[in-house]
Design an enzyme around this catalytic site. Structure first.
Site, PDB file in Angstrom:
ATOM      1  CE  LYS A 122      97.822  34.046  80.324  1.00 42.04           C
ATOM      2  NZ  LYS A 122      97.255  35.329  80.630  1.00 42.04           N
ATOM      3  CD  GLU A 206      95.548  30.564  87.240  1.00 41.90           C
ATOM      4  OE1 GLU A 206      96.788  30.651  87.256  1.00 41.90           O
ATOM      5  OE2 GLU A 206      94.805  31.550  87.163  1.00 41.90           O
ATOM      6  CG  HIS A 241      87.519  34.395  81.459  1.00 44.12           C
ATOM      7  ND1 HIS A 241      87.069  34.409  82.749  1.00 44.12           N
ATOM      8  CD2 HIS A 241      87.295  33.154  80.994  1.00 44.12           C
ATOM      9  CE1 HIS A 241      86.596  33.220  83.051  1.00 44.12           C
ATOM     10  NE2 HIS A 241      86.711  32.440  82.010  1.00 44.12           N
ATOM     11  NE  ARG A 298      99.747  44.223  76.393  1.00 41.80           N
ATOM     12  CZ  ARG A 298      98.593  44.349  77.026  1.00 41.80           C
ATOM     13  NH1 ARG A 298      98.140  45.551  77.347  1.00 41.80           N
ATOM     14  NH2 ARG A 298      97.880  43.298  77.363  1.00 41.80           N
TER      15      ARG A 298
HETATM   16  P1  ADP Z   1      94.416  36.951  79.604  1.00 45.27           P
HETATM   17  O1  ADP Z   1      95.900  37.136  79.628  1.00 45.27           O
HETATM   18  O2  ADP Z   1      93.942  36.061  78.508  1.00 45.27           O
HETATM   19  O3  ADP Z   1      93.662  38.232  79.695  1.00 45.27           O
HETATM   20  P2  ADP Z   1      94.322  36.470  82.458  1.00 45.27           P
HETATM   21  O4  ADP Z   1      95.195  35.448  83.054  1.00 45.27           O
HETATM   22  O5  ADP Z   1      94.753  37.893  82.575  1.00 45.27           O
HETATM   23  O6  ADP Z   1      94.086  36.129  80.915  1.00 45.27           O
HETATM   24  O7  ADP Z   1      92.870  36.322  83.046  1.00 45.27           O
HETATM   25  C1  ADP Z   1      91.766  37.028  82.504  1.00 45.27           C
HETATM   26  C2  ADP Z   1      90.590  36.988  83.460  1.00 45.27           C
HETATM   27  O8  ADP Z   1      90.171  35.650  83.706  1.00 45.27           O
HETATM   28  C3  ADP Z   1      90.867  37.550  84.836  1.00 45.27           C
HETATM   29  O9  ADP Z   1      90.740  38.934  84.863  1.00 45.27           O
HETATM   30  C4  ADP Z   1      89.807  36.863  85.670  1.00 45.27           C
HETATM   31  O10 ADP Z   1      88.553  37.458  85.533  1.00 45.27           O
HETATM   32  C5  ADP Z   1      89.731  35.507  85.041  1.00 45.27           C
HETATM   33  N1  ADP Z   1      90.617  34.573  85.756  1.00 45.27           N
HETATM   34  C6  ADP Z   1      91.907  34.295  85.470  1.00 45.27           C
HETATM   35  N2  ADP Z   1      92.408  33.397  86.307  1.00 45.27           N
HETATM   36  C7  ADP Z   1      91.417  33.076  87.157  1.00 45.27           C
HETATM   37  C8  ADP Z   1      91.293  32.161  88.264  1.00 45.27           C
HETATM   38  N3  ADP Z   1      92.302  31.398  88.643  1.00 45.27           N
HETATM   39  N4  ADP Z   1      90.119  32.110  88.921  1.00 45.27           N
HETATM   40  C9  ADP Z   1      89.068  32.867  88.527  1.00 45.27           C
HETATM   41  N5  ADP Z   1      89.113  33.717  87.499  1.00 45.27           N
HETATM   42  C10 ADP Z   1      90.266  33.833  86.817  1.00 45.27           C
END
Ligand code: ADP
Length: 644
Positions: A122, A206, A241, A298
């Site tokens: 990431k 972040e 999440h 994917r």
């Molecule tokens: P993973 O790869 O583990 O699924 P992601 O980076 O895709 O993690 O994030 C999963 C979820 O977490 C997002 O869909 C969102 O709901 C929440 N999320 C991620 N980053 C943020 C952020 N900066 N602020 C608020 N919610 C976030």
């Protein structure tokens, strides 16, 4: 499409469960021979039976089976596979696997290994996207990993902040810190989780946005440099999440925003020379600003909603692009028809912090598929949901000309669904879809938390009328054991009627952790209108619906009932199979209700077992690093009566 440039006669599906079955369905329809692989516990799984050939890998844990590159490649070579489809999860985003297949002359149905690598971290992906002009959430994603760097970064971007594993996925290795004093423990825990899940503790931080929406773009690129976006999906309905409901298109987005997001996603894909199906995930804030989160290189779990609104088969497209064909459409030819919603039916306990559940699916009924209705699953009644893999049971997808039609159709499908013997999120899914806020498309990632009271209500008090009705339903469903040849004889009545016998039956019933000795008049068994509705009866358990929720009512065996009553009062048991990460208390220590006692890792996530009541720790019955089964006593505790 242009004529194919590669032959694809045999496809090995390097996955299991519903996605393996879904890939087999399309590949078979394309005349391709399908080969499955399977672990020991999956020997009798549906994907094994649906394939033309199945090859055992041995082992059960992912690390011993589906993640073993050597074994999977050996299987592909053994069956003469021309190509391997990795599905999602497992080896789908493993660049070493893609390279290894290429060396063996086998097609990998996915992007080039370099594109997987570019998005694999990431942190690195964010740096790359920054350069490609794709907007990012404010944060820190560099190399330095010491605590002070994170403290300074969090201070700069402002709390609350979100710590994420650079190698993360599936919500693992992710922790929110609301303030400076939460940062160090959150970083520790997230890093431990990341190391356990991905073997990589590299973190980024972040800004934690307040209630954003998760909107992602499905992109598709061919080997000729042509890249499209197939509209967006809104995946804001999440717990921990992680997604539980997805829909397409995202409600309420105007055309300009949809186009801007689509084009940003295509820029992201082109920046890494992408080929095949991919998803660019964004967070969308209340002001219509969107920020790149990550790219999944994917097929996604939720791809069926895109298929429903475009009429395209994404797996067929993946196969054709891998064979070297060009995409058959231009951007303005991508269809957009109606609306689709998908729910993920999980074996998990919404009332118990969404802990994954494993065990036998004693009752399983899924809705019929048909026009506007799709069911992707790989389980049957009687199957075991194993603790080794993702606990998803099925995906239900409804399409409608409008969002409202899709919503109502999905509710109807859920009403035809029954799960028993294991905890599931079925009732939660029904409540989400029925909630007025959802009907009005007021969705964001805080939805489940905000509506928790309505979505995760306290279990209702089981009334006397419930117990009586349950007892009658149980008696009615008892098969006649006498005089089977003469169904009209009073001896064949399932009501318990016996000549000269008392006109009552007494049953010791258990439901939702409560027991009740219930006496019912046999005369009423057939005549009284019931509050409950019987779904099924298996052995000593009746599955009922009452006031919109599902209940399992079991006739208690006197011996086991007394064992439970006298057994483990004051002890704390493991809520699931897992390993002990940390013991947070020691003998003699006084704890308050809600205090953390033990950190357990299961399904690659950490769960804290907390004290139900105030008390004093008597004994620790487990050690750090130990594997424990659900129900294993972890801690003995003496309760402390507090003066009112
Ligand atoms: P993973 O790869 O583990 O699924 P992601 O980076 O895709 O993690 O994030 C999963 C979820 O977490 C997002 O869909 C969102 O709901 C929440 N999320 C991620 N980053 C943020 C952020 N900066 N602020 C608020 N919610 C976030």
């Amino acid at each position: 499409m242009t004529p194919s440039t590669r032959t694809l006669a045999t496809l090995l599906i390097a996955n299991r469960g519903e996605i393996a079955c879904r890939i087999i369905r399309t590949a078979k329809a394309m005349g391709i021979r399908c080969v499955a692989i399977y672990s020991d516990v999956d020997a009798d799984a549906r994907h094994v039976r649906e394939a033309d050939l199945a090859i055992p890998l041995g082992g059960s844990k992912p690390a011993d089976s589906y993640l073993q590159i050597d074994k999977v490649v050996a299987a592909a070579l053994a069956c003469g596979a021309d190509a391997v489809h990795p599905g999602y999860g497992f080896l789908s985003e493993n660049a070493a696997f893609a390279r290894r297949l290429a060396r063996e002359g086998i097609l990998f149905i996915g992007p080039p290994a370099e594109a997987i690598e570019a998005m694999g971290s990431k942190s690195a992906a964010k740096a790359l996207m920054e350069r490609a002009g794709v907007p990012l959430v404010p944060g820190y994603h560099d190399q330095a990993q010491d605590l002070q760097t994170f403290v300074d970064a969090a201070q700069r971007i402002g709390y609350p902040v979100l710590l994420k594993a650079a190698a993360g996925g599936g919500g693992k290795g992710m922790k929110v810190a609301e303030s400076a004093n939460e940062l160090a423990p959150a970083l520790d825990s997230a890093r431990r989780e990341a190391l356990a899940a991905f073997g990589d503790g590299h973190m980024l931080v972040e800004k934690y946005l307040a209630a954003p929406r998760h909107v992602e773009i499905q992109v598709f690129a061919d080997g000729q440099g042509h890249c499209l976006y197939l509209h967006e999906r809104d995946c804001s309905i999440q717990r921990r999440h992680q997604k539980v409901l997805e829909e397409a298109p995202a409600p309420g987005l105007d055309a300009a925003l949809r186009q801007a997001m689509g084009e940003a996603a295509v820029r992201a894909a082109q920046a890494i020379g992408y080929v095949g199906a991919g998803t660019v995930e964004f967070l969308l804030d209340g002001d219509g600003r969107f920020y790149f989160m990550e790219m999944n290189t994917r097929l996604q779990v939720e791809h069926p909603v895109t298929e429903a609104i475009t009429g395209l088969d994404l797996v067929a497209w993946q196969i054709r692009v891998a064979r070297g064909e060009a995409l058959p459409l231009n951007q303005d030819q991508v269809p957009l028809l109606g609306h689709a919603i998908e729910v993920r039916l999980y074996a998990e306990d919404p009332a118990g912090g969404f802990l994954p559940a494993s065990g036998q699916l004693a009752l399983y009924q899924e809705p019929a598929a048909g026009p506007g209705r799709r069911v992707d699953s790989a389980v049957r009644e009687g199957d075991t949901i194993s603790p080794f893999y993702d606990p998803m049971i099925a995906k239900l997808i409804a399409w409608g000309e409008t969002r409202e039609q899709a919503r109502l159709r999905l509710l109807a499908m859920l009403a035809e669904t029954a799960v028993g013997g294991i905890k599931s999120n079925l009732a939660l899914l029904q409540r989400i879809l029925a909630t007025p806020a959802f009907a009005q498309a007021q969705v964001d990632t805080g939805f489940i938390e905000r509506h928790a009271e309505a979505l995760l209500p306290q279990p209702p008090v089981l009334t006397e009328a419930f117990w009586q009705s349950a007892a009658r339903a149980y008696l009615r469903s008892t098969p006649a054991s006498v005089c089977e040849q003469d169904r009209h004889s009073p001896w064949s009545e399932a009501t318990g009627w016996r000549q000269l016998a008392p006109a009552h039956a007494t049953l010791d019933l258990r439901c939702s952790g409560q027991t009740r000795l219930c006496t019912v008049s046999l005369a009423t068994v057939r005549t009284t209108p019931d509050e409950t509705r019987l779904i099924a009866r298996h052995g000593d358990t009746a599955y009922l619906h009452w006031q919109g929720d599902a209940y399992e009512v079991t006739v208690v065996d006197a011996l086991s009932a007394s064992a439970a009553a006298h057994g483990f009062d004051g002890s704390l048991a493991a809520p699931m199979n897992g390993s002990i990460v940390r013991l947070l208390v020691s003998p003699g220590q006084q704890v308050e209700q809600g205090d953390g006692l033990v950190v357990l890792e299961a399904m690659k996530m950490e769960h804290t077992v907390r004290a139900h009541r105030a008390g004093v720790i008597q004994a620790l019955c487990c050690e750090e690093g130990e594997m424990v089964n659900e129900g294993t006593v972890l801690i003995e505790m003496q309760e402390v009566e507090h003066a009112a």
